[in-house]
Scaffold this active site. Structure first.
Site, PDB file in Angstrom:
ATOM      1  N   HIS A 187     -14.440 -14.975  -1.165  1.00 14.55           N
ATOM      2  CA  HIS A 187     -14.817 -14.352   0.101  1.00 14.55           C
ATOM      3  C   HIS A 187     -13.691 -14.401   1.127  1.00 14.55           C
ATOM      4  CE1 HIS A 187     -19.258 -13.476  -0.289  1.00 14.55           C
ATOM      5  NE2 HIS A 187     -18.944 -14.011  -1.454  1.00 14.55           N
ATOM      6  N   SER A 223     -12.758  -9.224  -3.078  1.00 12.58           N
ATOM      7  CA  SER A 223     -12.826  -8.954  -4.512  1.00 12.58           C
ATOM      8  C   SER A 223     -11.736  -7.974  -4.937  1.00 12.58           C
ATOM      9  CB  SER A 223     -14.193  -8.364  -4.872  1.00 12.58           C
ATOM     10  OG  SER A 223     -15.225  -9.282  -4.617  1.00 12.58           O
ATOM     11  N   LYS A 259     -27.296  -3.545  -8.161  1.00 14.06           N
ATOM     12  CA  LYS A 259     -26.545  -3.392  -9.411  1.00 14.06           C
ATOM     13  C   LYS A 259     -26.517  -4.703 -10.194  1.00 14.06           C
ATOM     14  CE  LYS A 259     -22.419  -1.098 -11.143  1.00 14.06           C
ATOM     15  NZ  LYS A 259     -21.252  -0.263 -10.767  1.00 14.06           N
ATOM     16  N   ASP A 260     -26.296  -5.823  -9.502  1.00 15.81           N
ATOM     17  CA  ASP A 260     -26.312  -7.126 -10.162  1.00 15.81           C
ATOM     18  C   ASP A 260     -27.685  -7.437 -10.737  1.00 15.81           C
ATOM     19  OD1 ASP A 260     -23.654  -7.581  -9.678  1.00 15.81           O
ATOM     20  OD2 ASP A 260     -23.966  -8.948  -7.988  1.00 15.81           O
ATOM     21  N   GLU A 271     -19.739 -25.721 -32.073  1.00 13.13           N
ATOM     22  CA  GLU A 271     -20.485 -24.534 -31.655  1.00 13.13           C
ATOM     23  C   GLU A 271     -19.565 -23.317 -31.630  1.00 13.13           C
ATOM     24  OE1 GLU A 271     -24.455 -24.892 -29.989  1.00 13.13           O
ATOM     25  OE2 GLU A 271     -23.613 -24.974 -32.007  1.00 13.13           O
TER      26      GLU A 271
END
Length: 434
Positions: free
Chosen positions: A216, A220, A244-245, A288
């Site tokens: 922030h 971005s 959208k998220d 894993e």
């Protein structure tokens, strides 16, 4: 006389709280009107997805910890009791176990997006470094969590991986003894791993907070890799990107739910449903799936490095494998300085746009080789993948010097809307404010 913070929220309760502690003003500033580039694609969903999965992992882990017994004679049975006797214990455990895989999937895609679009470049170097720190903490947390069920693969995975530190010159034995809490993987080891597995997610959460704070501050990145030049290049985060998220998260949670309810053990190993037995070694010890690429690098170093024409060994094969495995992640820290191109996005870099695909190809080669026995041809596949993986990073300075980037758009709005619409938007914004 002290004065309360001014607040303009219509809800009287929210307004009363915000006047005294402006949390809602901060949320509105950082997640409401926060200006965000208007050209995000769905790659930008995975940061939010990873954050949600982290919260899910912490919540389910807290409940599981209430019923788990960190003792070698009780751990396996306590996990079975969670599955059989605790209300919805089977659901909590399957969410937690598969959530680890979903977390790594989201983070791997998030990291690859950073490589694609140059999100590690100035001024976001610290943002990238914090992201790599998060990944290292995730790996430590996941490894210790995998040991807790105290099945066969848990026990022998812990034995093999912790033994790697014995290759460190001079202090290797002391490091292993410290990790074990004794002279073998036993009850003190399980207690240490349980305590750290409980603690580290909160450390991850704190570093994620710093990661988001750094985001922030710098703003971005975006698919074009150019900075917003005005209000016409941005949109408020809410409602555009919250919507959208939310859509991306819903799709991801559907896939997550499909594993939890229909394929809960698909990503695990069947040997972990056998209680740990120090006297019986599994025929093929594998970690894993999300550790397999780095395990493949570890096993690909089958030779020692020494002084030619002498018997002096400088780096034994075991130590060389450990160095290569750790270097494969630590080299990510150097990305802002390895790739000095002024252009961020691969879209405008003719050589890099081809070179970038060698990274996932080598990654999946190593994942394949790491999951197979340490024999031909899998060792050779791992060695090819290791060479390709490190060559990708070490070739970046050469690409930077010889690549001629394509012309960049003059603004985000022009690339998205066209020059006429962008110009109209630029003039409309000041008028709206007036």
């Amino acid at each position: 006389m002290a004065h309360a913070q001014t607040s303009e929220f219509k809800n009287p309760v929210v307004n009363w709280i915000d006047q005294r502690l402006p949390l809602f003003t901060m949320i509105q500033k950082e997640y409401g009107v926060f200006p965000t580039p208007r050209n995000f694609n769905y790659f930008w969903n995975f940061g939010a997805i990873a954050s949600v999965i982290l919260v899910v992992m912490i919540a389910t882990g807290l409940v599981l910890a209430m019923h788990y017994a960190p003792h070698t004679s009780l751990a396996f049975d306590s996990v079975e009791r969670i599955m059989r006797d605790v209300n919805y214990g089977w659901l909590l455990r399957y969410i937690h176990a598969n959530g680890a895989s979903m977390f790594f999937i989201a983070v791997y895609i998030h990291i690859f997006r950073g490589f694609l679009y140059g999100s590690y470049k100035q001024p976001r170097e610290l943002l990238w470094i914090l992201g790599v720190v998060i990944f290292l903490l995730m790996m430590a947390t996941a490894f210790m969590g995998y040991v807790l069920p105290w099945g066969q693969m848990s026990f022998w995975g812990a034995t093999v991986i912790t033994n790697l530190f014995s290759a460190v010159p001079l202090v290797g034995g002391d490091i292993v003894t410290l990790l074990w809490g004794g002279f073998s993987v036993d009850n003190p080891t399980l207690n240490r791993f349980f305590a750290l597995h409980f603690l580290l997610p909160f450390v991850i959460f704190a570093v994620v907070f710093l990661h988001v704070a750094a985001l922030h501050i710098t703003g971005s990145n975006n698919p074009l890799g150019i900075e917003p030049k005005g209000p016409q290049d941005t949109l408020p985060f809410h409602p555009y990107y919250t919507s959208k998220d939310s859509f991306g998260l819903a799709i991801f949670l559907i896939i997550f739910a499909a594993f939890v309810f229909f394929l809960p053990n698909y990503l695990g190993h069947p040997d972990n449903y056998i209680p740990a037995d120090p006297l019986v070694t599994p025929p093929h010890i594998v970690p894993e799936w999300y550790f397999l690429p780095f395990y493949g690098i570890l096993r690909s170093v089958t030779f020692s490095i020494g002084i030619p024409f002498t018997d002096i060994v400088l780096i034994p094969a075991k130590l060389g494998g450990v160095i290569a495995m750790f270097a494969s992640i630590l080299i990510w820290f150097a990305m802002p300085w390895l790739d000095k191109s002024p252009v961020r996005s691969y879209r405008f870099r003719p050589i890099y746009s081809q070179w970038i695909w060698m990274l996932p190809i080598s990654f999946f080669m190593l994942m394949y080789a790491g999951g197979k026995p340490a024999e031909a041809p899998y060792v050779q596949i791992g060695q090819i993948g290791t060479v390709a993986y490190f060559a990708w990073f070490l070739g970046l300075p050469y690409i930077t010097r010889h690549e001629k980037p394509l012309p960049l758009p003059s603004s985000i709005a022009e690339a998205v809307l066209g020059s006429e619409a962008a110009a109209a938007g630029a003039t409309a914004k000041p008028m709206e404010k007036a």
